[in-house]
Write a protein that holds these residues in place. Sequence first.
Motif, mmCIF file in Angstrom:
data_model
loop_
_atom_site.group_PDB
_atom_site.id
_atom_site.type_symbol
_atom_site.label_atom_id
_atom_site.label_comp_id
_atom_site.label_asym_id
_atom_site.label_seq_id
_atom_site.Cartn_x
_atom_site.Cartn_y
_atom_site.Cartn_z
ATOM 1 N N TYR A 54 3.997 13.172 2.217
ATOM 2 C CA TYR A 54 4.294 11.936 2.930
ATOM 3 C C TYR A 54 4.299 10.775 1.938
ATOM 4 C CZ TYR A 54 3.187 14.284 7.381
ATOM 5 O OH TYR A 54 3.169 15.127 8.462
ATOM 6 N N GLN A 69 0.879 -0.136 10.295
ATOM 7 C CA GLN A 69 0.141 0.468 9.201
ATOM 8 C C GLN A 69 0.371 1.972 9.186
ATOM 9 O OE1 GLN A 69 -3.913 -0.877 9.951
ATOM 10 N NE2 GLN A 69 -3.672 -2.471 8.386
ATOM 11 N N ASP A 70 0.289 2.531 8.003
ATOM 12 C CA ASP A 70 0.408 3.969 7.793
ATOM 13 C C ASP A 70 1.721 4.527 8.328
ATOM 14 O OD1 ASP A 70 -0.352 6.407 6.759
ATOM 15 O OD2 ASP A 70 -1.518 6.992 8.521
ATOM 16 N N ARG A 117 5.158 6.495 7.580
ATOM 17 C CA ARG A 117 5.307 7.644 6.687
ATOM 18 C C ARG A 117 6.742 8.150 6.634
ATOM 19 N NH1 ARG A 117 0.042 11.525 7.986
ATOM 20 N NH2 ARG A 117 -1.434 9.826 8.447
ATOM 21 N N THR A 163 1.829 8.273 17.551
ATOM 22 C CA THR A 163 1.559 9.100 16.367
ATOM 23 C C THR A 163 0.535 10.185 16.633
ATOM 24 O OG1 THR A 163 -0.166 7.581 15.589
ATOM 25 C CG2 THR A 163 2.083 7.204 14.799
ATOM 26 N N ASP A 178 2.383 0.370 4.476
ATOM 27 C CA ASP A 178 2.190 -0.589 5.563
ATOM 28 C C ASP A 178 3.358 -1.573 5.548
ATOM 29 O OD1 ASP A 178 -0.252 0.659 5.953
ATOM 30 O OD2 ASP A 178 -1.373 -0.841 4.805
ATOM 31 N N SER A 192 1.087 11.292 -0.505
ATOM 32 C CA SER A 192 -0.045 12.087 -0.032
ATOM 33 C C SER A 192 -0.404 13.233 -0.960
ATOM 34 C CB SER A 192 0.263 12.638 1.365
ATOM 35 O OG SER A 192 1.368 13.539 1.322
ATOM 36 N N ARG A 207 3.481 7.062 2.201
ATOM 37 C CA ARG A 207 2.801 6.233 3.194
ATOM 38 C C ARG A 207 2.848 4.766 2.760
ATOM 39 N NH1 ARG A 207 -2.546 9.911 4.399
ATOM 40 N NH2 ARG A 207 -2.782 8.399 6.071
ATOM 41 N N ASN A 262 0.817 -1.226 0.000
ATOM 42 C CA ASN A 262 0.000 0.000 0.000
ATOM 43 C C ASN A 262 0.846 1.269 0.000
ATOM 44 O OD1 ASN A 262 -2.332 -1.631 0.157
ATOM 45 N ND2 ASN A 262 -2.153 -1.729 2.386
#
Length: 604
Positions: free
Chosen positions: A121, A135-136, A138, A88, A125, A27, A123, A23
């Motif tokens: 960003y 996950q996520d 960055r 985060t 996973d 951004s 991004r 993924n």
Amino acid sequence: MRSLLTLSAVLATSLLSAQAITNISISDPTALGLMQGQYDPSAHAASTVIDDHHQIICELRTLVSPDSLKAHMEQLVAFQTRHTYSDTLSSIIGIGAARRWAFSRFQGIGAANDGRLVPAYLRFDFADDVCDPAQDLRNVLAVLPGRDTSNKSIVLIEAHLDSRCEDNCDPTCPAQGADDNASGSALVIELARVLSRYTFNHTLVFMLTVGEEQGLVGATAMSTFCVDHGIAIKGVQNNDIVGGIWCGTTSSEPGCPAEGDVDSLHVRLFSNGSITRTYRGFARTINMYYEEKLRSQVAVPMTIEVMNVEDREDRGGDHIPFRVDDFRNVRFTSANEHGNANVEDSTYHDRQHTSNDILGVDTDGDLVVDSFFVDFNYLQRNTVINGLTASLLALGPEPPAFVVHDEPTGLRVSFTATAGAIAYRIGVRAGNTNPNFTAVYRTTDTSFTIPGLSAGVLYYVSAATIDASGIMSPFSREYGKSNDAVTPPAPVDDLPYGINCASIGQPELSPKRDRFTLSAEPNPFTERTMIRISGPPHTADAMSLIIIDALGRVAARISIRSGPDGAVIPYTHNGTPGLHRALLLINGRIVANAPMLAVGAGAP
């Protein structure tokens, strides 16, 4: 507590992590278009074009500031930890706060330079089978568009933002990661600040990765993203551990000589030595850039050491994923390191990969760090070398097309004439053990018999282009040929395309108007102190003061207003005694911090 991630496991997972990264996205589509070269250069032109490499290099010497680098590092260590899996959501602690601060710094730099620097960003996973899946994640990056989209390759300057302590899977332990790698992160941010005022042919990308300590994850994500989206890369400059000057008890080979040794005059360049690729040639190019363009123009000359290995023994860095995908790359690292990061050894007591990788210590008891483990002048010199490299790479030509002929009279190089070239350089190495050239020659002809060769010796030959501005391309890959004849000697290249900064006026720097400072009086204090805020007049949607303890826990939050001369805030401490820190936030961004020592009643 989970078992520690060993160094060998880091290297093993680094080559497999692409399979576990999913993924991947960016951004801001604008940033993607800029990196792909799909944009109108006129829409991103500077209001004042500065593109002469003489002026850029001369100004780099003074515009890159030790004080600015120190301020960046003070902010980065103030987040207490930047562990990849840390908090985060907090505005003051953890990787989320750190990446938002870095993003806002890139935004501010862009706003000060015609909006040309575009932050985003990257991004992704990560299905980690050692620590928890994440996950996520960055990376933070910022794109400075070039003016020539006919060659769409970018120049990437990177460092890893994340930090760690002894247990690599512990996201809550104090992990300031000062030298590893707030030093490299500060370098990247500072170069974004300085280089954004200039115009280059190629697009520059400044990137801070995460997941380096978990197996070069963020760099792998970026390299994979570039491959998948057709983003060409002219060169990757990875900066990891670039500010420390002290040798620890241990250091990974090839390491520093002995505990306590100090070296602020050398920097190491690590690269893969495959002769069929361009990596080691890039390291040699950087050394020659410095020798020709900058060494004679600085007060404190540096020595660049081209290392004979890709990285230290059993270690790895964020340049490696780019090598895996065949992008030209190099790693900058200090001459001395404080440790080999083998935290599993019960006798290990160096700072690297521990909670002791801090900025420095207070030696006189005034609550101000006065003895630093990072040398900001040394970091400034390494930053300038990076800026020199990126500037020449982003303005200069491509390597030439050529053939090495094995003839009875010796080795002859024939070049395909290159448009805009005024000369060619030929680098020669005898054997394959010395990482440096044995000799470098220069010719204006398209056919050149290499001088000074012995018969029956295997030589490795590479070449570079020199354009009309006197900028050299990176050196090409090497070609190995066994020479059959003795060739007469000839003068080696005397590197004539230097610069004279004495003839170039230095810009008058306007005083910084956006700096805030905090101080407490009295300090130390028992229950009550006055916190003074000094700085320019400021109107903000949200301005607050936060007090945190040594573990990063919030002890107090105070909403404030700052007048023309700052503000004085009374503070009553209701928490436990100990070292605390005051943080000044404007619109959620930390702009100043200061230590405060709360002592118990009756304490001296």
